[in-house]
Design a protein around this motif. Structure first.
Motif, PDB file in Angstrom:
ATOM      1  N   PRO A 104     100.128   9.808  26.597  1.00 40.07           N
ATOM      2  CA  PRO A 104      99.010   9.969  25.676  1.00 40.07           C
ATOM      3  C   PRO A 104      98.510   8.623  25.076  1.00 40.07           C
ATOM      4  CG  PRO A 104     100.981  11.168  25.214  1.00 40.07           C
ATOM      5  CD  PRO A 104     101.092  10.188  26.365  1.00 40.07           C
ATOM      6  N   ALA A 126      95.067   7.482  26.947  1.00 39.98           N
ATOM      7  CA  ALA A 126      93.905   8.152  26.855  1.00 39.98           C
ATOM      8  C   ALA A 126      92.663   7.588  26.965  1.00 39.98           C
ATOM      9  CB  ALA A 126      93.975   9.197  25.505  1.00 39.98           C
ATOM     10  N   ARG A 143      90.120  10.257  37.254  1.00 39.66           N
ATOM     11  CA  ARG A 143      91.062   9.977  36.156  1.00 39.66           C
ATOM     12  C   ARG A 143      91.994   9.116  36.581  1.00 39.66           C
ATOM     13  NH1 ARG A 143      95.056  11.993  38.931  1.00 39.66           N
ATOM     14  NH2 ARG A 143      94.582  13.912  40.218  1.00 39.66           N
ATOM     15  N   GLY A 176      93.228   6.688  31.462  1.00 34.56           N
ATOM     16  CA  GLY A 176      91.810   7.878  31.032  1.00 34.56           C
ATOM     17  C   GLY A 176      91.056   8.578  32.001  1.00 34.56           C
TER      18      GLY A 176
END
Length: 442
Positions: free
Chosen positions: A223, A226, A289, A256
């Motif tokens: 997380p 991100a 990504r 990200g």
């Protein structure tokens, strides 16, 4: 050309082993490889021959990782041994790191990219100083998952009380370091208990084996990563009649997701534009990504070169010539305040000066102690660095990828130090200031 969606994610876990000398790290790794059928026949034959030379009645599975001659002669792991294997559920990159205190820097190297760390404890000795040190390094490097493997349970009669005492002490220490969760597994790497197959001799334990846990632990995107980051590695300008004006910026997405049409900023220049296209494996895609190598096309003709960073405009990091960081010194020669170095961040390398080394980290509890402005091999400390050019950096707490850097000797290219931007802890900063002369000119 038809636009495609992004390719599906591959399931890959990077994990590292750590522990004191003779706690059985290499044997555990060897047992994992052997019992998961990840050892080729000729490798096993070579291990059996080497084991026979050493007078062993059976194969010494630790030799599957202890490949260096010096390691085999001393019976300890010196360098980081990387192994690649796969099961039907997942692929793995495993780093078997040294346990001896003088090779602490190697443990930092192996754990720096790990998503999980297995810390071994000898059931006869319990939690020792090196156990606490390795737990502190895992906390410092923000490794997402920690496994406590209590090894050599066969030598303590497989007693649950011994396991429970060690787990209670370790988890209390881990909580003090800020490690949120620890998975504890009782094992015997030599006998194979709870490594790949469940142990019939520890029926009081109902949790997963080591292999079951590493196969099932979540390995989704961090997380903290991100915010999208693309360090530019190469500018592609093919001269062809089909694409005479093609200008793409190639690199591996560090964090990200990037999307076509998204407003982006190129750093350190600060110029803004939009993503006109993304090519992945020679095909246009709508998005890409973390971990994918792509070529990004921009709507405007900007001056973009290797070392620049492409980021979403709304999530651009601070660009600064001064970096406060926590570093692990990995070179044999010391690092001192006033040293001229090269700093490599992503794909960009700039000249820099170590302005100050105000403190050294005590690895038992991650507290800071005032220091004389010098770091020796294996030392971890706080530094202040001034760069010749402003750099766009994230805090290590926000991104393990773009919040890290290395310092390089400008004379011979030796890697001196691995650094983490910020990476401070809830400990009092030392009094006093050991800043070097701030009047250096590049």
């Amino acid at each position: 050309m038809t636009r495609t969606t992004e390719l599906p994610a591959t399931t890959l876990l990077r994990f590292a082993t750590a522990g004191s000398v003779d706690d059985g790290k290499s044997t555990l790794v060897g047992r994992l490889l052997h019992d998961s059928k990840s050892v080729l026949a000729d490798q096993l034959e070579a291990v059996e021959r080497a084991s026979a030379v050493r007078g062993r009645s059976g194969p010494d599975l630790a030799l599957l990782t202890d490949g260096l001659r010096a390691e085999r002669e001393q019976g300890i792991t010196i360098d980081v041994a990387y192994r690649y294997f796969a099961t039907p559920k997942r692929r793995f990159i495993l780093a078997d790191t040294p346990g001896h205190v003088q090779y602490t820097r190697n443990m930092v190297t192996g754990a720096s990219t790990a998503q999980l760390t297995v810390i071994l404890v000898d059931a006869r000795n319990g939690v020792v100083e090196q156990t606490r040190r390795h737990a502190a390094i895992a906390a410092l490097l923000r490794v997402p998952h920690v496994v406590l493997a209590v090894n050599k349970m066969d030598l303590v009669g497989y007693r649950e009380a011994v396991f429970a005492t060690i787990v209670a002490e370790f988890t209390a220490h881990a909580a003090d370091l800020g490690i949120p969760e620890v998975t504890a597994i009782p094992i015997s790497a030599l006998a194979g208990d709870n490594v790949v197959e469940p142990s019939a001799r520890m029926d009081w334990y109902s949790g997963p084996t080591v292999l079951e846990h590493v196969e099932s632990v979540p390995v989704g995107p961090d997380p903290a990563d991100a915010r999208a980051r693309l360090p530019v590695q190469y500018v592609i300008r093919p001269q062809s009649a089909e694409h005479p004006d093609y200008r793409g910026y190639a690199g591996r997405i560090a964090a990200g997701v990037l999307q076509v049409g998204e407003p982006v900023t190129v750093l350190p220049s600060g110029r803004t534009t939009r993503i006109a296209g993304i090519d992945l494996l020679g095909r246009p895609v709508d998005s890409a990504r973390t971990g994918q190598s792509v070529t990004v096309l921009l709507e405007d003709d900007l001056d973009v070169a290797r070392g620049d960073l492409i980021v979403p405009t709304a999530e651009a990091p601070e660009t600064t010539p001064t970096i406060d960081a926590t570093v692990c010194h990995v070179a044999d020669r010391a690092l001192a305040a006033g040293d001229r170095v090269l700093l490599k961040h992503g794909t960009r390398t700039v000249k820099a000066i170590v302005e100050a080394i105000p403190a050294r980290l005590t690895l038992d509890d991650l507290s800071l102690r005032p220091h004389s402005g010098r770091l020796d091999a294996n030392d971890i400390g706080r530094v202040r660095i001034r760069t010749a050019e402003p750099l766009p950096v994230d805090a290590y707490a926000d991104s393990r990828r773009t919040g890290s850097f290395i310092l390089i000797d400008p004379v011979d290219g030796t890697t001196l130090t691995a650094g983490m931007v910020g990476a401070s802890f809830a400990a009092p900063e030392p009094a006093g200031d050991t800043d070097a002369d701030a009047g250096w000119d590049f």
